[in-house]
Motif scaffolding. Structure first.
Motif, short mmCIF file in Angstrom:
data_model
loop_
_atom_site.label_atom_id
_atom_site.label_comp_id
_atom_site.label_asym_id
_atom_site.label_seq_id
_atom_site.Cartn_x
_atom_site.Cartn_y
_atom_site.Cartn_z
N ARG A 230 128.93 60.06 -132.59
CA ARG A 230 127.70 59.71 -131.89
C ARG A 230 127.71 58.26 -131.40
N ARG A 231 128.24 57.35 -132.20
CA ARG A 231 128.25 55.94 -131.78
C ARG A 231 129.17 55.73 -130.58
N THR A 232 130.22 56.54 -130.48
CA THR A 232 131.16 56.39 -129.37
C THR A 232 130.52 56.81 -128.05
N VAL A 233 129.61 57.75 -128.10
CA VAL A 233 129.03 58.28 -126.86
C VAL A 233 127.58 57.86 -126.66
N ARG A 234 127.14 56.82 -127.38
CA ARG A 234 125.74 56.39 -127.21
C ARG A 234 125.43 56.02 -125.77
N ALA A 235 126.26 55.17 -125.18
CA ALA A 235 125.97 54.68 -123.83
C ALA A 235 126.01 55.81 -122.79
N PRO A 236 127.06 56.63 -122.75
CA PRO A 236 127.02 57.72 -121.77
C PRO A 236 125.92 58.74 -122.06
N ARG A 237 125.56 58.90 -123.33
CA ARG A 237 124.46 59.83 -123.65
C ARG A 237 123.16 59.33 -123.04
N ILE A 238 122.90 58.05 -123.14
CA ILE A 238 121.67 57.48 -122.57
C ILE A 238 121.65 57.66 -121.05
N MET A 239 122.80 57.37 -120.39
CA MET A 239 122.88 57.58 -118.95
C MET A 239 122.61 59.04 -118.60
N SER A 240 123.20 59.94 -119.37
CA SER A 240 123.02 61.37 -119.11
C SER A 240 121.57 61.78 -119.25
N LYS A 241 120.91 61.33 -120.31
CA LYS A 241 119.51 61.71 -120.52
C LYS A 241 118.60 61.13 -119.43
N TYR A 242 118.86 59.90 -119.02
CA TYR A 242 118.07 59.31 -117.93
C TYR A 242 118.17 60.19 -116.68
N TYR A 243 119.38 60.49 -116.29
CA TYR A 243 119.57 61.17 -115.02
C TYR A 243 119.22 62.65 -115.08
N ARG A 244 119.41 63.28 -116.23
CA ARG A 244 118.97 64.68 -116.36
C ARG A 244 117.44 64.73 -116.23
N SER A 245 116.76 63.74 -116.77
CA SER A 245 115.30 63.69 -116.63
C SER A 245 114.89 63.52 -115.17
N ILE A 246 115.62 62.68 -114.44
CA ILE A 246 115.32 62.49 -113.02
C ILE A 246 115.54 63.80 -112.26
N LEU A 247 116.64 64.50 -112.57
CA LEU A 247 116.91 65.78 -111.91
C LEU A 247 115.77 66.77 -112.13
N GLU A 248 115.28 66.85 -113.36
CA GLU A 248 114.20 67.81 -113.64
C GLU A 248 112.89 67.38 -112.98
N LEU A 249 112.67 66.09 -112.84
CA LEU A 249 111.50 65.63 -112.09
C LEU A 249 111.61 66.02 -110.62
N LEU A 250 112.81 65.94 -110.06
CA LEU A 250 113.03 66.37 -108.68
C LEU A 250 112.74 67.86 -108.52
N VAL A 251 113.20 68.65 -109.48
CA VAL A 251 112.96 70.09 -109.41
C VAL A 251 111.46 70.38 -109.49
N ALA A 252 110.78 69.67 -110.39
CA ALA A 252 109.34 69.88 -110.53
C ALA A 252 108.58 69.48 -109.27
N ARG A 253 109.03 68.42 -108.61
CA ARG A 253 108.39 67.99 -107.37
C ARG A 253 108.69 68.94 -106.23
#
Length: 279
Positions: A230-253
């Motif tokens: 988990r510590r090795t992938v903390r930074a890419p995990r955060i990037m992934s969660k940010y952008y997955r959230s943006i994608l779902e906001l786009l779908v909702a809009r």
């Protein structure tokens, strides 16, 4: 490219201090953080060249100078602007070909603005401007080689496709269109004029397959991260969660007119950071 072609590489949107990149990278140990900000700086500078309004010939020459400087760095003769990179290249095994791929990706929009590339060209662009950045980054994070390459492949494409979907109107405003030609034709859109495409009622039919493709890449990236420390992938995990959230906001809009800009609010960003940064 304001906010990674304008759909600029997802890893360096906006100024560093206000970006998702900065939030994800500032949690890293010092040597890793410094290497990541060197990668950021390199990407930012070549991106600024590609996105400037200078003569195309001058921009091509400036990008070629970056290629020459990268070559000099790997010969052990770094120019002043890359002198600090030598330690990171050696410590983390950063690959010359990945730096050069990023330059090649930025250059794709310089001879002429990309408009409705075919799917193969779009995937090549995503590989160069996003997954190549990922291939440098996973070496800094310390992922095993095979999983690192897989994560860079899938997460880079997921982030870049999300950018393209988010920035459709902004890109069209500067004469660019990253939606694939095959998708336009399948939706019955025969024009590749960005302004005509973004006003076409069939535009959502073009976007839906890209949403599906981005989600599939996010899921594959999650599979890789789930089997690593988990510590090795903390930074890419955060990037992934940010952008997955943006994608779902786009779908909702939705993608029909009118399209209000989509942003992940501060509370949501903080919640993601608190959940994944301190593990």
């Amino acid at each position: 490219m304001n906010q990674q072609m304008t759909s600029q590489p997802a890893t360096f949107q906006g100024s560093a201090s206000g970006s998702s990149f900065y939030a994800a990278m500032r949690i890293l140990p010092r040597a890793q953080r410094e290497a990541m900000f060197q990668i950021y700086s390199f990407c930012r500078q070549v991106d600024d060249i590609a996105d400037s309004d200078g003569p195309r010939g001058e921009r091509l020459a400036a990008l070629q100078q970056w290629r020459d400087d990268i070559d000099a760095l790997y010969r052990g003769q770094p120019p002043a602007r890359l002198r600090d990179y030598a330690a990171s290249v050696q410590k983390f095994g950063l690959k010359r070909e990945d730096f050069l791929a990023i330059v090649d990706g930025m250059e794709m929009d310089v001879p002429a603005d990309i408009r409705a590339p075919d799917l193969a060209t779009l995937d090549l662009y995503c590989d160069r401007v996003a997954s190549a950045v990922g291939r440098l980054s996973v070496r800094v994070f310390g992922l095993p080689q095979e999983d690192g390459i897989l994560l860079a492949h899938h997460l880079g494409r997921a982030l870049q496709l999300t950018n393209i979907l988010r920035d459709i109107d902004e890109d069209a405003g500067i004469g660019r269109l990253y939606l694939p030609l095959e998708g336009l034709l399948h939706a019955g859109i025969t024009s590749t004029d960005p302004q005509k495409v973004i006003a076409d009622p069939a535009l959502p039919k073009v976007c839906v397959p890209l949403v599906t493709r981005a989600r599939a890449h996010f899921e594959k990236a999650d599979e890789v991260m789930d089997r690593n420390a988990r510590r090795t992938v903390r930074a890419p995990r955060i990037m992934s969660k940010y952008y997955r959230s943006i994608l779902e906001l786009l779908v909702a809009r939705g993608f029909a007119l009118p399209r209000a800009p989509v942003r992940l609010n501060k509370a949501a960003r903080i919640a993601i950071l608190l959940r994944y940064a301190f593990i």
